[in-house]
Design an enzyme around this catalytic site. Structure first.
Site: not given
Ligand SMILES: Cc1cc2nc3c(=O)[nH]c(=O)nc-3n(C[C@H](O)[C@H](O)[C@H](O)COP(=O)(O)OP(=O)(O)OC[C@H]3O[C@@H](n4cnc5c(N)ncnc54)[C@H](O)[C@@H]3O)c2cc1C
Length: 397
Positions: A128, A130, A163, A246
């Site tokens: 994926q 995204y 992933s 999901e």
């Molecule tokens: C093990 C693992 C596997 C993954 N696999 C995939 C994959 O296969 N494909 C893919 O595309 N992505 C994948 N991801 C990514 C995952 O979808 C993102 O890490 C997740 O959506 C959070 O985005 P970010 O890391 O950019 O954090 P951010 O969005 O920058 O968030 C940082 C912090 O701010 C908080 N925050 C952000 N916005 C808000 C809000 N509006 N209100 C309150 N708090 C907020 C969050 O909760 C978090 O604590 C994976 C992540 C992990 C950890």
């Protein structure tokens, strides 16, 4: 096997048939990996998928005309439960649970015939695309671009946290095909073979020592334009459809019960080994609380399943179930970690190469504890899920 089970008697017979199959058809060496809480490898997933496919059960959630079972949601839930109870691997979700249903719902006949059979028989392994650096929770801000050039789209940009990208053959990815006033409107969903020139996959090693995360770079990558799903600029609709699936996979709850069972065994073994030297009553109390929450998650999933069966709206249930499952998974692995104790932690830290499942059982539980930290982030963070619940229940601010 009939398409839909009729009445509780039908479901009970269905459960027995699955039970017999799981015990007879799933290779013991694969069941041993699952039972020990180890990571299932790509080869093991593919082997199990081929066995299920040969039986006609390769895609429990797909309609019959696309090679699925045509089972109702309750049968799918029973399938997940029985497979977990018998230590069979989960289905590999990115193809069967995510992009497959999107192709079935939004794809052209040509896309269905090119992509679905290769998901069913396990020959294509999907990932994926995204998230991007700076676009995770706020996914609509993504900037990886795809411009139309003749019969191709040309992609430039970067995905991250992808992933399994290093072992996948295909990636489904969100790209910006135009700049619109509403950011969601310029996003499209593209299907891209990962061996296309211009793609670079770099590993990210996570805190548990495992390599399953990656960065994926796209430099003038050409993909045929008819690999775009649905209308250009309408990818957000597909993305939302996929994210809802999901967050509500019956497998998550069934697998939680499997983890509960494994952790109970770890605590029993540790209590037996350290009898008289350590007090295990507080661990057992935490285990009991976690067990109550696993039962609660199952109840919630049962309600959601019933709503789906009778075509009632789901509301906040997917977010509540995701919140509960990720929290309980973290608590369970934390109990296992406390049971195996500091000696195992020391062994884990001394071993820098944990790619191949980590060896002995205590090491695996430290890995599982560390991996479970990511459960409240992957697939949408807990904070974002709480926003969804609050907005739905209290109304937008
Ligand atoms: C093990 C693992 C596997 C993954 N696999 C995939 C994959 O296969 N494909 C893919 O595309 N992505 C994948 N991801 C990514 C995952 O979808 C993102 O890490 C997740 O959506 C959070 O985005 P970010 O890391 O950019 O954090 P951010 O969005 O920058 O968030 C940082 C912090 O701010 C908080 N925050 C952000 N916005 C808000 C809000 N509006 N209100 C309150 N708090 C907020 C969050 O909760 C978090 O604590 C994976 C992540 C992990 C950890």
């Amino acid at each position: 096997m009939q398409d839909t089970a009729q009445g509780e008697g039908g479901y009970a017979a269905f459960r027995r048939e699955l039970q017999d199959f799981a015990q007879g058809a799933c290779p013991p060496e694969i069941r041993a990996v699952v039972a020990a809480g180890q990571k299932v490898t790509k080869r093991e997933y593919q082997r199990w998928q081929q066995i299920l496919h040969a039986k006609g059960w390769g895609a429990p959630s797909w309609p019959r005309e696309h090679g699925g079972t045509g089972w109702d949601v309750k049968q799918r839930l029973i399938f997940e439960e029985v497979m977990a109870e018998n230590d069979c691997p989960p289905l590999y979700h990115h193809g069967l649970g995510h992009i497959g249903p999107v192709i079935i719902r939004f794809g052209t006949p040509d896309q269905k015939s090119r992509f679905l059979p290769r998901i069913l028989d396990g020959s294509d392994w999907w990932c994926q695309g995204y998230s991007e650096p700076g676009s995770g929770s706020d996914l609509a801000s993504l900037s990886t671009s795809a411009r139309l050039d003749g019969d191709d789209y040309v992609i430039n940009g970067q995905k991250t946290w992808t992933s399994h990208a290093h072992e996948a053959s295909m990636i489904y990815m969100l790209v910006r095909t135009s700049k619109e006033a509403r950011r969601q409107d310029g996003i499209s969903l593209l299907l891209v073979p990962l061996d296309t020139p211009g793609i670079t996959v770099r590993p990210i090693r996570s805190i548990d020592g495992w390599h399953h995360l990656n960065e994926v770079f796209f430099d003038e990558v050409r993909v045929r334009a008819d690999n775009l799903i649905g209308e250009p600029g309408r990818g957000w609709t597909c993305a939302k459809f996929l994210l809802e699936r999901e967050r509500l996979p019956p497998a998550n709850v069934a697998r939680l019960e499997l983890v509960r069972r494994q952790v109970t065994r770890i605590v029993d073994e540790a209590a037996h080994a350290g009898a008289g030297q350590r007090d295990f009553s507080s661990l057992r109390y935490r285990l009991m609380l976690a067990e109550a929450d696993v039962k609660g998650a199952r109840e919630l999933l049962g309600e959601a399943t019933d709503a789906l069966l009778h075509q009632r709206p789901l509301g906040v249930q997917p977010s509540v179930i995701k919140l509960l499952c990720s929290d309980v998974a973290q608590r369970l692995t934390s109990i296992a970690l406390d049971a195996v104790g500091p000696t195992a932690a020391h062994r884990f830290l001394a071993d820098t190469n944990m790619d191949d499942d980590g060896g002995d059982s205590p090491g695996i539980w430290i890995q599982n504890y560390m991996f479970s930290r990511a459960r409240t982030i992957a697939g949408g963070t807990s904070e974002v899920q709480r926003n969804v619940v609050a907005t739905e229940l209290l109304g937008a601010a």
